[in-house]
Enzyme design. Sequence first.
Site, PDB file in Angstrom:
ATOM      1  N   HIS A 191     -30.732   9.722  59.023  1.00 20.03           N
ATOM      2  CA  HIS A 191     -29.931   9.566  57.814  1.00 20.03           C
ATOM      3  C   HIS A 191     -30.771   9.264  56.592  1.00 20.03           C
ATOM      4  O   HIS A 191     -30.434   9.641  55.480  1.00 20.03           O
ATOM      5  CB  HIS A 191     -28.855   8.503  58.031  1.00 20.03           C
ATOM      6  CG  HIS A 191     -27.748   9.017  58.882  1.00 20.03           C
ATOM      7  ND1 HIS A 191     -27.450   8.516  60.116  1.00 20.03           N
ATOM      8  CD2 HIS A 191     -26.900  10.045  58.666  1.00 20.03           C
ATOM      9  CE1 HIS A 191     -26.452   9.206  60.634  1.00 20.03           C
ATOM     10  NE2 HIS A 191     -26.098  10.135  59.775  1.00 20.03           N
ATOM     11  N   GLU A 433     -19.661  16.941  67.070  1.00 20.88           N
ATOM     12  CA  GLU A 433     -21.075  16.568  67.076  1.00 20.88           C
ATOM     13  C   GLU A 433     -21.479  15.870  68.369  1.00 20.88           C
ATOM     14  O   GLU A 433     -22.559  15.289  68.468  1.00 20.88           O
ATOM     15  CB  GLU A 433     -21.419  15.715  65.844  1.00 20.88           C
ATOM     16  CG  GLU A 433     -20.376  14.733  65.416  1.00 20.88           C
ATOM     17  CD  GLU A 433     -20.673  14.078  64.060  1.00 20.88           C
ATOM     18  OE1 GLU A 433     -21.733  14.297  63.471  1.00 20.88           O
ATOM     19  OE2 GLU A 433     -19.808  13.317  63.611  1.00 20.88           O
ATOM     20  N   CYS A 504     -21.792  21.775  59.094  1.00 23.81           N
ATOM     21  CA  CYS A 504     -22.317  20.954  58.001  1.00 23.81           C
ATOM     22  C   CYS A 504     -23.577  20.182  58.380  1.00 23.81           C
ATOM     23  O   CYS A 504     -23.997  19.288  57.651  1.00 23.81           O
ATOM     24  CB  CYS A 504     -21.246  19.996  57.481  1.00 23.81           C
ATOM     25  SG  CYS A 504     -20.731  18.791  58.708  1.00 23.81           S
TER      26      CYS A 504
HETATM   27  C1  PEP Z   1     -24.201  15.866  61.614  1.00 21.63           C
HETATM   28  O1  PEP Z   1     -24.294  15.037  62.519  1.00 21.63           O
HETATM   29  O2  PEP Z   1     -24.586  17.044  61.706  1.00 21.63           O
HETATM   30  C2  PEP Z   1     -23.630  15.481  60.318  1.00 21.63           C
HETATM   31  C3  PEP Z   1     -23.450  16.353  59.363  1.00 21.63           C
HETATM   32  O3  PEP Z   1     -23.335  14.165  60.143  1.00 21.63           O
HETATM   33  P1  PEP Z   1     -24.424  13.060  59.764  1.00 21.63           P
HETATM   34  O4  PEP Z   1     -25.713  13.756  59.453  1.00 21.63           O
HETATM   35  O5  PEP Z   1     -23.887  12.293  58.617  1.00 21.63           O
HETATM   36  O6  PEP Z   1     -24.481  12.243  61.014  1.00 21.63           O
HETATM   37 MG    MG Z   2     -23.204  13.213  62.381  1.00 19.52          MG
END
Ligand code: PEP
Ligand code: MG
Length: 585
Positions: A191, A433, A504
Amino acid sequence: MEVIRGIAASPGIVVGKALLLGAAETHVPRRTISPQKVEAEQARFRQAVTQAIADLGELRRTTESQLGAETAKIFAFHEGLLQDPTLLQPILSVIASQRLNAEAAVTEQFGRLIEQFRAMRSDVFEQKVDDLIDLQRRVLGKLMGEEEDRLANLTEPAIIIAHELTPSQAAAVGHGKALAFVTESGGLTGHVSIVFRALGLPAVVGCQRATIDVQDGDEVIVDGDTGVMIVRPDAAAREECLQRGEKAKKLRVSLAENASLEAITTDGTRIQLLGNIEFPEEVEAVLRNGGDGVGLYRTEFLFLTSDTAPDEEAQYQAYRKTIELLDGRPCTIRTLDLGADKWTQATLQEPERNPFLGLRSIRFSLQNQPMFKTQLRAILRASAHGPMHLMFPLVSTLMELRQARLILRDVMEELDEEGIPHDRRPKVGIMIEVPSAALMARTFAAEADFFSIGTNDLVQYTLAVDRGNERVASLYTAASPAVLQLVKNVIRAGRHAGIDASLCGEIAGDPVFTMLLLGMGLRTLSMVPAQIPVVKRVVRTVDIGLCERLARRVGSFDSERQIHTTLRDELRKLDPANFGGWAAA
Ligand code: PEP
Ligand code: MG
């Protein structure tokens, strides 16, 4: 000159002065100091102890007047401990003999004592362990607080070098103070890397020994395109990097000129390109880069940049602002994805042993219903101001989706009773996910209005590779046959049920993957705003037939390397001048 290789986490090349930063609480900085700095480091330590004793004295006095002398005794005891040479002397010796910075020496010595006391296995010594932990935090707080002050007092932006930064720390440093970031820990889709990209600052993560080999004030080059840091560069290296930086900037400018063009393939298929945002202000970047809307609003960042949970009104204002800035364009708001590396660990007395498999995302929301309901109220209220889709993160069982929907219904009823306007039929989707959700996508499709595939986590949970751990970063790849099979399964399930499936994760913004994703059937991709122009260029250069043939070919491969090499080769062939750089990475 020294070259340290890491992982390219955010593009761009800069030259600047290094500022070594210890990430407070979660990590204690450890670095070797030069022999000339030993005395100054010991003085820093003594100063921190003096300040900690002064604080304790103050605490003792106020406690005594408010709660009585007996209760205040504990602080007198702590003051005494902090003046005990048998505790302090070994720390001073470690600084001198091992040439360690004060924070690391404090941690070593306290750690040793804590272990000895624990080994006694008695309640009395257990109590002492708590005292020691408390004192250690106090002294470290003083030492590391100093670093925060240094940051606050910076007169010109610097290259921030740290062992580890949390997403909130990176967001707090942000623009103005930072030219670029380098961390020893971390992976591409951790993140904190996402925050680096959102800030638009170059970053290299997983750069081992960075805090050891770099001294404060050293000149360094951060090359976020190739994942390299050059410490004390010679003139030739500096020149070469500056030139490459200039070239990359020109390419970005030329791509940005395409922003207003439609994302349409040569055979006329319209692709929706959306932006991932963390803050409402990023909508501007989405639109400037030619995005069609927001496909992922990571609302937890509202919490990460503040010490206390934002209330309903603050959240409502942020969501409403986002929706209004989008002016009728689509907006998908994801409910809180707290946990794992975000926020909750810092608020826990005892951090979870396995936070990525712990109380994260929708699980956290379902166990903290008042907080969840507050967020849903704020989102629903904002939905009265423009189109809004709601999305739950990290759903792994159908029960979670059902429970979340029930709570949503309760909140809608509450709003109705209060006469507060909101969208009465918002689209409610889930992020896919976790492998369990991907495998059961057909079942989920009956109860969700759309899917958004989050490959960042899907890769980590499918391959059992921590997305933020530099030691296993080479094993972390979305070009994995297993991951691609799961993605395919989700797209098929969506098509079968007649619901939208989009993607995404970070690969949505990686041009190397664009043809494959289109070929697999995706028509909506949501990415970091700065990547929209390059993905749009790929979209406008290909036809769907070509993409489908590539997807079929890649679908028969059984190795990550073969998949990745093929995808890069195809991208390069498409337009060597424009995509050569990306294809080479
Ligand atoms: C993902 O896990 O691909 C996602 C878009 O969520 P994050 O990166 O915020 O965990
Ligand atoms: Mg995620």
